[in-house]
Design a protein around this motif. Structure first.
Motif, PDB file in Angstrom:
ATOM      1  N   TRP A  61       0.829  -1.202   0.000  1.00 24.90           N
ATOM      2  CA  TRP A  61       0.000   0.000   0.000  1.00 24.90           C
ATOM      3  C   TRP A  61       0.871   1.263   0.000  1.00 24.90           C
ATOM      4  N   GLY A  62       1.855   1.289   0.883  1.00 21.95           N
ATOM      5  CA  GLY A  62       2.704   2.475   0.994  1.00 21.95           C
ATOM      6  C   GLY A  62       3.664   2.616  -0.168  1.00 21.95           C
ATOM      7  N   VAL A  63       4.240   1.499  -0.619  1.00 21.82           N
ATOM      8  CA  VAL A  63       5.179   1.553  -1.743  1.00 21.82           C
ATOM      9  C   VAL A  63       4.466   2.098  -2.979  1.00 21.82           C
ATOM     10  N   GLU A  64       3.304   1.542  -3.259  1.00 22.29           N
ATOM     11  CA  GLU A  64       2.519   2.017  -4.402  1.00 22.29           C
ATOM     12  C   GLU A  64       2.101   3.466  -4.215  1.00 22.29           C
ATOM     13  N   GLY A  65       1.680   3.800  -3.001  1.00 26.18           N
ATOM     14  CA  GLY A  65       1.210   5.152  -2.731  1.00 26.18           C
ATOM     15  C   GLY A  65       2.270   6.202  -2.968  1.00 26.18           C
ATOM     16  N   VAL A  66       3.488   5.946  -2.516  1.00 17.84           N
ATOM     17  CA  VAL A  66       4.571   6.904  -2.710  1.00 17.84           C
ATOM     18  C   VAL A  66       4.892   7.059  -4.193  1.00 17.84           C
ATOM     19  N   PHE A  67       5.106   5.966  -4.884  1.00 21.65           N
ATOM     20  CA  PHE A  67       5.507   6.072  -6.292  1.00 21.65           C
ATOM     21  C   PHE A  67       4.389   6.628  -7.172  1.00 21.65           C
ATOM     22  N   SER A  68       3.147   6.517  -6.732  1.00 23.00           N
ATOM     23  CA  SER A  68       2.043   7.113  -7.481  1.00 23.00           C
ATOM     24  C   SER A  68       2.078   8.631  -7.421  1.00 23.00           C
TER      25      SER A  68
END
Length: 224
Positions: free
Chosen positions: A54-61
């Motif tokens: 969730w966080g990895v995707e959220g940051v790179f988004s």
């Protein structure tokens, strides 16, 4: 699938936000890469594992030049690429994110810098924040010889920088098939900004990105 079965993984992760912050990732300003990526073409793809996707995707988004960021599983077999199985910790999968980006806007080495600055603590083995298990490991999955060269050089550079009190344990893993996660995991931060886990563990990473690297930060979750 019954509603209770669908909600169980989300409820379990929500409970994690109640845990103490002693294992939270350390936000640092990772150094500019000494070896810069030289990638050609309109789009490139990278895979990163750094704890809960969730966080990895959220940051790179929220990074300019990123066209898509998809949560999924990497490292194991197709039969076990399901959240209820991966979360048991008994597979070879890591929660991972496949990032498609424009290398003329954001380079691979810059993505690595973001990863280690605000996304993952490379000194934690088989865990990140409140989440424990090999499926939460920190790993880089180069998809080309160029990415592998840059990743190897950057990990060596980080080791020499001594930004963390403990040794770096992030591994470079060979690419295997990437399996997208279930639909309810995709864009989870954008869809659930008030979720307890997001508020406690992941939203701070996006705020750190905006403050630390304002030149590459985009406020909107909308894809470029």
């Amino acid at each position: 699938m019954r509603r209770a079965a669908l909600l169980a993984p989300v409820l379990a992760l929500a409970a994690a936000c109640q845990q103490p912050a002693v294992a939270a990732e350390k936000v640092v300003r990772a150094p500019v890469a000494g070896v810069k990526a030289q990638e050609t073409g309109k789009l490139s793809t990278a895979i990163f594992a750094g704890g809960c996707f969730w966080g990895v995707e959220g940051v790179f988004s929220h990074v300019k030049g990123v066209k898509s960021a998809v949560s999924g599983y990497h490292g194991g077999k197709a039969a076990s690429a399901r959240y209820d199985v991966v979360s048991s910790g008994m597979t070879q999968h890591a929660e991972a994110v496949k990032v498609v980006y424009d290398p003329s806007v954001i380079r691979y080495d810059q993505l690595l810098r973001i990863l280690f600055s605000v996304v993952t603590d490379p000194t934690q083995r088989n865990r990140q924040g409140p989440d424990v298990g090999a499926h939460y490991r920190s790993a880089i999955v180069p998809l080309s010889a160029e990415q592998r060269k840059v990743a190897q050089a950057y990990l060596k550079q980080l080791g020499s920088a001594k930004l963390w009190d403990k040794p770096i344990v992030t591994k470079i893993e060979s690419p295997r098939k990437f399996y997208p996660a279930e639909a309810y995991h995709q864009d989870f931060m954008a869809k659930n900004p008030k979720h307890g886990y997001i508020v406690r563990w992941d939203a701070p990473k996006v705020r750190a990105l905006s403050k630390m690297y304002p030149g590459v930060y985009k406020a909107s979750f909308t894809r470029d």
